[in-house]
Design an enzyme around this catalytic site. Structure first.
Site, PDB file in Angstrom:
ATOM      1  N   GLY A 102      51.241  80.711  21.297  1.00  0.00           N
ATOM      2  CA  GLY A 102      52.069  81.343  20.260  1.00  0.00           C
ATOM      3  C   GLY A 102      53.511  81.421  20.708  1.00  0.00           C
ATOM      4  N   GLY A 104      56.183  82.830  22.267  1.00  0.00           N
ATOM      5  CA  GLY A 104      56.332  83.922  23.226  1.00  0.00           C
ATOM      6  C   GLY A 104      57.761  84.406  23.342  1.00  0.00           C
ATOM      7  N   LYS A 125      65.433  81.288  19.432  1.00  0.00           N
ATOM      8  CA  LYS A 125      64.641  81.068  20.649  1.00  0.00           C
ATOM      9  C   LYS A 125      65.277  81.867  21.792  1.00  0.00           C
ATOM     10  CE  LYS A 125      62.698  77.078  23.072  1.00  0.00           C
ATOM     11  NZ  LYS A 125      62.704  75.617  23.149  1.00  0.00           N
ATOM     12  N   ARG A 195      52.303  73.056  14.693  1.00  0.00           N
ATOM     13  CA  ARG A 195      52.019  72.158  15.809  1.00  0.00           C
ATOM     14  C   ARG A 195      50.580  71.674  15.753  1.00  0.00           C
ATOM     15  NH1 ARG A 195      55.794  74.438  19.706  1.00  0.00           N
ATOM     16  NH2 ARG A 195      57.122  75.843  18.520  1.00  0.00           N
ATOM     17  N   ASP A 264      50.597  71.821  22.050  1.00  0.00           N
ATOM     18  CA  ASP A 264      51.398  72.875  21.415  1.00  0.00           C
ATOM     19  C   ASP A 264      52.860  72.470  21.299  1.00  0.00           C
ATOM     20  OD1 ASP A 264      50.841  73.232  24.311  1.00  0.00           O
ATOM     21  OD2 ASP A 264      52.471  74.679  24.194  1.00  0.00           O
ATOM     22  N   ASN A 265      53.231  71.371  21.944  1.00  0.00           N
ATOM     23  CA  ASN A 265      54.608  70.894  21.848  1.00  0.00           C
ATOM     24  C   ASN A 265      54.704  69.637  20.991  1.00  0.00           C
ATOM     25  OD1 ASN A 265      55.471  72.973  23.477  1.00  0.00           O
ATOM     26  ND2 ASN A 265      55.347  71.771  25.356  1.00  0.00           N
TER      27      ASN A 265
HETATM   28  P1  AMP Z   1      56.690  75.510  26.466  1.00  0.00           P
HETATM   29  O1  AMP Z   1      55.711  74.569  27.101  1.00  0.00           O
HETATM   30  O2  AMP Z   1      57.978  75.678  27.186  1.00  0.00           O
HETATM   31  O3  AMP Z   1      56.940  75.119  25.051  1.00  0.00           O
HETATM   32  O4  AMP Z   1      56.048  76.991  26.476  1.00  0.00           O
HETATM   33  C1  AMP Z   1      54.675  77.261  26.545  1.00  0.00           C
HETATM   34  C2  AMP Z   1      54.364  78.668  26.093  1.00  0.00           C
HETATM   35  O5  AMP Z   1      54.999  79.642  26.927  1.00  0.00           O
HETATM   36  C3  AMP Z   1      54.808  78.986  24.684  1.00  0.00           C
HETATM   37  O6  AMP Z   1      53.810  79.758  24.077  1.00  0.00           O
HETATM   38  C4  AMP Z   1      56.077  79.769  24.885  1.00  0.00           C
HETATM   39  O7  AMP Z   1      56.343  80.637  23.806  1.00  0.00           O
HETATM   40  C5  AMP Z   1      55.778  80.536  26.155  1.00  0.00           C
HETATM   41  N1  AMP Z   1      56.991  80.911  26.879  1.00  0.00           N
HETATM   42  C6  AMP Z   1      57.836  80.089  27.532  1.00  0.00           C
HETATM   43  N2  AMP Z   1      58.839  80.785  28.099  1.00  0.00           N
HETATM   44  C7  AMP Z   1      58.636  82.091  27.806  1.00  0.00           C
HETATM   45  C8  AMP Z   1      59.333  83.313  28.111  1.00  0.00           C
HETATM   46  N3  AMP Z   1      60.457  83.330  28.834  1.00  0.00           N
HETATM   47  N4  AMP Z   1      58.812  84.461  27.629  1.00  0.00           N
HETATM   48  C9  AMP Z   1      57.680  84.463  26.898  1.00  0.00           C
HETATM   49  N5  AMP Z   1      56.985  83.356  26.590  1.00  0.00           N
HETATM   50  C10 AMP Z   1      57.444  82.178  27.027  1.00  0.00           C
HETATM   51 MG    MG Z   2      56.237  74.946  23.523  1.00  0.00          MG
END
Ligand code: AMP
Ligand code: MG
Length: 510
Positions: A102, A104, A125, A195, A264-265
Site C-alpha cells: 500500500g 506507505g 509522495k 498496479r 507493485d511497481n
Molecule cells: P517502492 O519499492 O519504493 O515502491 O516501495 C515499496 C513499499 O514501501 C511501498 O508500499 C511504499 O509505500 C513503502 N515505502 C517506501 N518508503 C517508505 C517510507 N519512507 N515510509 C513508509 N513507507 C515507505
Molecule cells: Mg512502489
C-alpha cells in the site's frame, strides 16, 4: 505544528486554488484504500512547478504565488474537493509475495479531468504516515524527489509513457536515512495508480467480488474500448500486456533500467511508475544492474522483458476467475496471451533497435547486423547513448572504406572489427533506397543526445542538498525537454562520465 493544522481547517472550505477535483477512486468500496490526510510540515518551500503540465491537466496556478503552492503541494493546505487517501495493494517483491503493501508515504489528494476529458490522479509522495507505512516514516528525502522529477520529465520528453512531475517542495525538516537528509515532497500526476499488485491484493484474499469491481473500474477508466469486446476482461488483459510490451521495449531502446520491477511497481496504465534506483545505461551491458538491493541481477537491463512477462503472469492469475468459468480454459487463455506478449515484445524491441541504426524496411538478416554491433559495444564497454547518436556520422552510402571513423570509432578504442561492421552497415543502408539525409534525420529522431545521465543527476542532488542551489537542476531539466535536438553550448551534458564520475550503484533512498 498546531498553527499549521488550524491554518488547514481555516482555508479548507474557502478555496479551490485552481484545482477542481472530480474524484472516482474514493467512490470505490472502502477496502480499496484508507482515508488519510497529509501530515503538515514545518516550512515547505517550492523549488519546482510544472506549468506546462498544469495546463495540460486543466489546473490553473499561473496567478498563485509560490508560497501558497508550497502549502498545497506539501499537503499543508487541502483545497476544497480533495478527498485524500492511500491505496492498498500487495505485490511480489523480488519474486516473493507480500500480502499487503500500500501507499506507505504517498497520499492521493484527488483526481482532476483535463479539457480533453483525460482523468489524472494527483498524489503527494512523502506526505506523512499512512496505515501502510509499516516501519517507514512516510517521508521522502530530497534526493529521490529530485531524481524522480528529472527522470520522469526526461522520460516523457523521450516519448516514454510515464507518471509526471507537477511540483516539488523541500519540507524544512530532516529525514533519517543512512544519515540525516533534507526532506522533500514530490507531487506525482498519473493516469492512475492502480498496479498489478492492486489486483493481487484482492485475488490472494479470494475476494473475487473486489477483483471484479477493480477490473470494471479500471476498464472504464483506462481501457474503455474493451467494453465492446465479447469478454471485456480478456480484452483488458491483452491490452495491458500490449501496453507493457510497448513500454519495456521503449525503455530498453533508450537504455533505461527501472531497477525494482516488483509487481507493485508495475502500473496497469502502462506508465513507468515508482522511480527508485532507476538509471540509464552508460556502458552497454545486458547484465547491468545499478540498484544496491538487486543482489541477483533479477532486474538487470536485459532481463526486463522477461520480468514484465513474469509480472503479467501474476496479473493473469489474479484475473483467472473473470477470464473463464472453466479454470483450465482460463489458464490456457492467459498462457496464450503471455506467449503473444513474448512475440510482441521481441518484435517491438527489434523494430525500435533497428530504427536506431537507420533501418525501417526490416529484413531477415538485420537482427544479425544489430547483434554484431551490440556485441562489439559490450566487448568494448561502449557508451550506449553516445554510440547510437554518433553512428549517423559514419553513414557513407558509397560504402567507401573509411580510413577513420571520427568520434564514433573512438568509442571502440583500437578495435578494428568496428570498421568491418561499419562497412556492412553502410552496404545495408545503401540497399534501403533512402537518402543519407533521411536516414540521419530518422536516426537523430530516435537516438537522443541528452539523457538524464546518472552522474549529472547526482551532481544536481548534491548542489540542492548542500547549497540549496537549483541552478543546475533547472538547466538540466530544460535541456532534457529536447533530448533529440543539438543544443549549442551544452555538450557537457551529453558527455559520458569520466571514470571518477561513474555511478556504480543507485539506492532506493526510502
Ligand atoms: P517502492 O519499492 O519504493 O515502491 O516501495 C515499496 C513499499 O514501501 C511501498 O508500499 C511504499 O509505500 C513503502 N515505502 C517506501 N518508503 C517508505 C517510507 N519512507 N515510509 C513508509 N513507507 C515507505
Ligand atoms: Mg512502489
Amino acid at each position: 505544528m498546531d498553527n499549521i493544522s488550524s491554518n488547514i481547517s481555516s482555508v479548507k472550505d474557502s478555496d479551490f486554488f485552481g484545482l477542481h477535483f472530480d474524484n472516482s477512486f474514493s467512490e470505490l468500496p472502502d477496502k480499496f484504500y484508507s482515508k488519510v490526510n497529509p501530515t503538515p510540515v514545518e516550512s515547505p518551500k517550492l523549488f519546482a512547478f510544472n506549468n506546462l503540465l498544469a495546463r495540460q491537466i486543466g489546473i490553473d496556478f499561473l496567478d498563485t504565488d509560490s508560497g501558497i503552492k508550497a502549502q498545497i503541494f506539501s499537503g499543508n493546505i487541502l483545497p476544497q474537493g480533495s478527498d485524500p487517501l492511500s491505496t492498498v495493494y500487495a505485490g511480489h517483491q523480488f519474486g516473493g509475495y507480500v500480502p499487503q503493501l500500500g501507499d506507505g508515504r504517498a497520499i492521493l489528494i484527488g483526481e482532476v479531468v483535463g479539457q480533453d476529458g483525460q482523468r489524472w490522479d494527483i498524489q503527494l509522495k512523502g506526505a506523512g504516515l499512512t496505515p501502510y507505512s509499516r516501519a517507514g516514516d512516510g517521508r521522502s528525502a530530497l534526493g529521490p524527489v529530485i531524481r524522480e522529477y528529472i527522470l520522469s520529465e526526461a522520460m516523457n520528453a523521450l516519448g516514454i509513457k510515464t507518471t509526471r512531475a507537477l511540483a516539488a517542495v523541500t519540507t524544512g525538516q530532516n529525514v533519517v536515512r543512512e544519515s540525516k537528509k533534507p526532506g522533500g515532497i514530490f507531487t506525482r500526476v498519473a493516469l492512475s495508480h492502480i498496479r498489478v499488485g492492486t489486483f493481487e491484493y484482492f485475488s490472494n484474499k479470494r475476494d473475487i467480488k473486489s477483483v471484479t469491481t477493480l477490473a470494471d473500474y479500471t476498464i472504464k477508466r483506462l481501457y474503455p474500448e474493451c467494453l465492446d469486446a465479447d469478454n471485456k476482461y480478456i480484452s483488458f488483459y491483452k491490452s495491458v500486456l500490449k501496453s507493457q510490451a510497448d513500454l519495456v521495449a521503449k525503455w530498453m531502446s533508450l537504455g533505461f533500467i527501472h531497477g525494482v520491477m516488483n509487481t507493485d511497481n508495475m502500473s496497469i496504465s502502462g506508465e513507468t511508475i515508482d522511480y527508485g534506483p532507476c538509471a540509464f545505461l552508460d556502458e552497454y551491458n545486458p547484465r547491468k544492474v545499478f540498484s544496491s538491493i538487486d543482489y541477483q541481477g533479477r532486474y538487470a537491463y536485459g532481463n526486463q522483458g522477461e520480468i514484465a512477462q513474469w509480472n503479467l503472469a501474476r496479473l493473469g492469475q489474479a484475473l483467472l476467475p473473470l477470464i473463464h468459468e472453466n479454470q483450465d480454459k482460463a489458464v490456457s487463455i492467459i498462457e496464450e496471451a503471455l506467449t503473444e506478449f513474448g512475440h510482441f515484445f521481441e518484435d517491438k524491441w527489434l523494430k525500435l533497435m533497428l530504427l536506431k541504426i537507420g533501418i525501417q524496411d526490416q529484413q531477415e538478416s538485420d537482427s544479425k547486423l544489430l547483434g554484431q554491433l551490440l556485441n562489439l559495444m559490450q566487448k568494448n564497454g561502449v557508451d550506449f547513448t553516445l554510440c547510437f547518436r554518433l553512428l549517423s556520422d559514419v553513414i557513407d552510402l558509397n560504402a567507401e572504406p573509411l580510413d577513420h571513423l571520427c568520434e564514433f570509432g573512438n568509442l571502440f578504442g583500437a578495435e578494428s572489427e568496428i570498421h568491418e561492421w561499419v562497412k556492412k552497415f553502410n552496404n545495408r543502408l545503401a540497399n534501403s533506397g533512402n537518402s543519407t539525409e533521411n536516414i540521419v534525420d530518422l536516426m537523430n529522431s530516435v537516438n537522443p543526445k541528452y539523457i538524464p545521465r546518472n552522474h549529472i543527476v547526482e551532481e544536481v542532488i548534491k548542489q540542492a542538498e548542500n547549497n540549496d542551489d537549483y541552478t543546475l537542476f533547472n538547466e538540466f531539466l530544460n535541456i532534457l525537454q529536447n533530448p533529440f535536438e543539438e543544443q549549442i553550448g551544452y555538450d557537457g551534458y551529453a558527455k559520458k562520465p569520466s571514470p571518477d564520475q561513474l555511478v556504480k550503484q543507485t539506492f532506493c533512498g526510502t
